[in-house]
Design a protein around this motif. Structure first.
Motif, PDB file in Angstrom:
ATOM      1  N   ALA A  33      70.794 -12.469 -84.459  1.00  0.00           N
ATOM      2  CA  ALA A  33      71.240 -13.854 -84.610  1.00  0.00           C
ATOM      3  C   ALA A  33      70.085 -14.767 -85.010  1.00  0.00           C
ATOM      4  CB  ALA A  33      71.875 -14.343 -83.315  1.00  0.00           C
ATOM      5  N   ALA A  34      68.919 -14.529 -84.451  1.00  0.00           N
ATOM      6  CA  ALA A  34      67.755 -15.364 -84.756  1.00  0.00           C
ATOM      7  C   ALA A  34      67.245 -15.140 -86.175  1.00  0.00           C
ATOM      8  CB  ALA A  34      66.641 -15.085 -83.752  1.00  0.00           C
ATOM      9  N   HIS A  35      67.604 -14.018 -86.782  1.00  0.00           N
ATOM     10  CA  HIS A  35      67.132 -13.693 -88.124  1.00  0.00           C
ATOM     11  C   HIS A  35      68.281 -13.570 -89.119  1.00  0.00           C
ATOM     12  CE1 HIS A  35      63.786 -12.536 -85.514  1.00  0.00           C
ATOM     13  NE2 HIS A  35      63.046 -12.891 -86.541  1.00  0.00           N
ATOM     14  N   SER A  36      69.358 -14.282 -88.885  1.00  0.00           N
ATOM     15  CA  SER A  36      70.559 -14.132 -89.706  1.00  0.00           C
ATOM     16  C   SER A  36      70.365 -14.542 -91.165  1.00  0.00           C
ATOM     17  CB  SER A  36      71.720 -14.908 -89.097  1.00  0.00           C
ATOM     18  OG  SER A  36      71.416 -16.290 -89.060  1.00  0.00           O
ATOM     19  N   GLY A  37      69.320 -15.293 -91.473  1.00  0.00           N
ATOM     20  CA  GLY A  37      69.106 -15.732 -92.844  1.00  0.00           C
ATOM     21  C   GLY A  37      68.334 -14.759 -93.707  1.00  0.00           C
ATOM     22  N   ILE A  38      67.878 -13.634 -93.136  1.00  0.00           N
ATOM     23  CA  ILE A  38      67.115 -12.672 -93.924  1.00  0.00           C
ATOM     24  C   ILE A  38      68.006 -11.478 -94.278  1.00  0.00           C
ATOM     25  CG2 ILE A  38      64.905 -13.388 -92.945  1.00  0.00           C
ATOM     26  CD1 ILE A  38      64.964 -10.886 -91.192  1.00  0.00           C
ATOM     27  N   PRO A  39      67.692 -10.778 -95.373  1.00  0.00           N
ATOM     28  CA  PRO A  39      68.572  -9.700 -95.818  1.00  0.00           C
ATOM     29  C   PRO A  39      68.527  -8.442 -94.963  1.00  0.00           C
ATOM     30  CG  PRO A  39      66.724  -9.969 -97.323  1.00  0.00           C
ATOM     31  CD  PRO A  39      66.641 -11.086 -96.342  1.00  0.00           C
ATOM     32  N   SER A  40      67.380  -8.160 -94.313  1.00  0.00           N
ATOM     33  CA  SER A  40      67.295  -6.948 -93.505  1.00  0.00           C
ATOM     34  C   SER A  40      66.224  -7.107 -92.439  1.00  0.00           C
ATOM     35  CB  SER A  40      66.977  -5.724 -94.376  1.00  0.00           C
ATOM     36  OG  SER A  40      65.666  -5.816 -94.908  1.00  0.00           O
ATOM     37  N   ILE A  41      66.273  -6.217 -91.467  1.00  0.00           N
ATOM     38  CA  ILE A  41      65.276  -6.203 -90.406  1.00  0.00           C
ATOM     39  C   ILE A  41      64.848  -4.753 -90.210  1.00  0.00           C
ATOM     40  CG2 ILE A  41      66.968  -6.025 -88.539  1.00  0.00           C
ATOM     41  CD1 ILE A  41      65.143  -8.007 -86.975  1.00  0.00           C
ATOM     42  N   ALA A  42      63.550  -4.539 -89.992  1.00  0.00           N
ATOM     43  CA  ALA A  42      63.018  -3.189 -89.852  1.00  0.00           C
ATOM     44  C   ALA A  42      62.235  -3.072 -88.550  1.00  0.00           C
ATOM     45  CB  ALA A  42      62.120  -2.846 -91.036  1.00  0.00           C
ATOM     46  N   LEU A  43      62.126  -1.841 -88.079  1.00  0.00           N
ATOM     47  CA  LEU A  43      61.352  -1.558 -86.875  1.00  0.00           C
ATOM     48  C   LEU A  43      60.734  -0.173 -87.004  1.00  0.00           C
ATOM     49  CD1 LEU A  43      63.327   0.560 -85.158  1.00  0.00           C
ATOM     50  CD2 LEU A  43      64.523  -1.565 -84.695  1.00  0.00           C
ATOM     51  N   GLU A  44      59.784   0.108 -86.136  1.00  0.00           N
ATOM     52  CA  GLU A  44      59.093   1.389 -86.142  1.00  0.00           C
ATOM     53  C   GLU A  44      59.352   2.097 -84.815  1.00  0.00           C
ATOM     54  OE1 GLU A  44      54.573   3.045 -87.082  1.00  0.00           O
ATOM     55  OE2 GLU A  44      54.965   0.892 -86.978  1.00  0.00           O
ATOM     56  N   VAL A  45      59.726   3.377 -84.891  1.00  0.00           N
ATOM     57  CA  VAL A  45      60.030   4.179 -83.714  1.00  0.00           C
ATOM     58  C   VAL A  45      59.181   5.441 -83.762  1.00  0.00           C
ATOM     59  CG1 VAL A  45      61.845   5.432 -82.475  1.00  0.00           C
ATOM     60  CG2 VAL A  45      62.417   3.381 -83.743  1.00  0.00           C
ATOM     61  N   LEU A  46      58.596   5.828 -82.631  1.00  0.00           N
ATOM     62  CA  LEU A  46      57.832   7.067 -82.598  1.00  0.00           C
ATOM     63  C   LEU A  46      58.750   8.238 -82.899  1.00  0.00           C
ATOM     64  CD1 LEU A  46      55.520   6.597 -79.491  1.00  0.00           C
ATOM     65  CD2 LEU A  46      54.947   6.326 -81.907  1.00  0.00           C
ATOM     66  N   GLU A  47      58.302   9.115 -83.783  1.00  0.00           N
ATOM     67  CA  GLU A  47      59.081  10.303 -84.108  1.00  0.00           C
ATOM     68  C   GLU A  47      59.262  11.129 -82.840  1.00  0.00           C
ATOM     69  OE1 GLU A  47      59.167  12.832 -88.057  1.00  0.00           O
ATOM     70  OE2 GLU A  47      57.349  13.207 -86.908  1.00  0.00           O
ATOM     71  N   GLY A  48      60.466  11.604 -82.608  1.00  0.00           N
ATOM     72  CA  GLY A  48      60.768  12.363 -81.407  1.00  0.00           C
ATOM     73  C   GLY A  48      61.369  11.528 -80.290  1.00  0.00           C
ATOM     74  N   ASN A  49      61.377  10.208 -80.452  1.00  0.00           N
ATOM     75  CA  ASN A  49      62.002   9.345 -79.448  1.00  0.00           C
ATOM     76  C   ASN A  49      63.492   9.270 -79.774  1.00  0.00           C
ATOM     77  OD1 ASN A  49      62.818   7.385 -77.661  1.00  0.00           O
ATOM     78  ND2 ASN A  49      61.088   6.013 -78.054  1.00  0.00           N
ATOM     79  N   ASP A  50      64.167  10.363 -79.490  1.00  0.00           N
ATOM     80  CA  ASP A  50      65.573  10.511 -79.881  1.00  0.00           C
ATOM     81  C   ASP A  50      66.476   9.479 -79.221  1.00  0.00           C
ATOM     82  OD1 ASP A  50      64.843  12.660 -81.473  1.00  0.00           O
ATOM     83  OD2 ASP A  50      65.224  14.124 -79.891  1.00  0.00           O
ATOM     84  N   ARG A  51      66.174   9.110 -78.005  1.00  0.00           N
ATOM     85  CA  ARG A  51      67.009   8.126 -77.309  1.00  0.00           C
ATOM     86  C   ARG A  51      66.956   6.775 -78.021  1.00  0.00           C
ATOM     87  NH1 ARG A  51      66.449   6.295 -70.993  1.00  0.00           N
ATOM     88  NH2 ARG A  51      68.341   5.058 -70.962  1.00  0.00           N
ATOM     89  N   ALA A  52      65.747   6.336 -78.385  1.00  0.00           N
ATOM     90  CA  ALA A  52      65.608   5.061 -79.101  1.00  0.00           C
ATOM     91  C   ALA A  52      66.268   5.146 -80.469  1.00  0.00           C
ATOM     92  CB  ALA A  52      64.142   4.684 -79.238  1.00  0.00           C
ATOM     93  N   MET A  53      66.054   6.259 -81.169  1.00  0.00           N
ATOM     94  CA  MET A  53      66.647   6.402 -82.497  1.00  0.00           C
ATOM     95  C   MET A  53      68.168   6.368 -82.427  1.00  0.00           C
ATOM     96  SD  MET A  53      64.019   9.129 -84.180  1.00  0.00           S
ATOM     97  CE  MET A  53      65.148   9.452 -85.512  1.00  0.00           C
ATOM     98  N   ALA A  54      68.761   7.006 -81.413  1.00  0.00           N
ATOM     99  CA  ALA A  54      70.216   6.990 -81.256  1.00  0.00           C
ATOM    100  C   ALA A  54      70.704   5.571 -80.987  1.00  0.00           C
ATOM    101  CB  ALA A  54      70.636   7.930 -80.134  1.00  0.00           C
ATOM    102  N   PHE A  55      69.975   4.832 -80.154  1.00  0.00           N
ATOM    103  CA  PHE A  55      70.344   3.445 -79.859  1.00  0.00           C
ATOM    104  C   PHE A  55      70.346   2.612 -81.130  1.00  0.00           C
ATOM    105  CE2 PHE A  55      68.878  -0.899 -79.006  1.00  0.00           C
ATOM    106  CZ  PHE A  55      69.893  -1.357 -78.190  1.00  0.00           C
TER     107      PHE A  55
END
Length: 67
Positions: free
Chosen positions: A12-34
């Motif tokens: 909601a705070a970034h609704s004016g931008i086309p996309s949002i990105a983040l970085e997840v440690l490889e192997g953090n399957d729980r975070a990736m699933a979320f």
């Protein structure tokens, strides 16, 4: 839960931008699933030498709809 509420507040705070990105440690399957559950897709991989804290990581991105 709380994590989903926080993530939706970020959207909601970034609704004016086309996309949002983040970085997840490889192997953090729980975070990736979320993040996948909330519309993120893996768009890049960073080797351990360039990833977070010296670990390989994945860049995930979600397209945000423009209101």
């Amino acid at each position: 839960g709380l994590a989903a509420n926080i993530l939706h507040a970020v959207f909601a705070a970034h609704s004016g931008i086309p996309s949002i990105a983040l970085e997840v440690l490889e192997g953090n399957d729980r975070a990736m699933a979320f993040y996948r559950k909330h519309g993120f897709e893996v768009v890049d991989r960073r080797a351990a030498s360039h990833g977070a804290e010296g670990h390989a990581s994945l860049i995930m991105r979600k397209l945000l709809s423009r209101a």
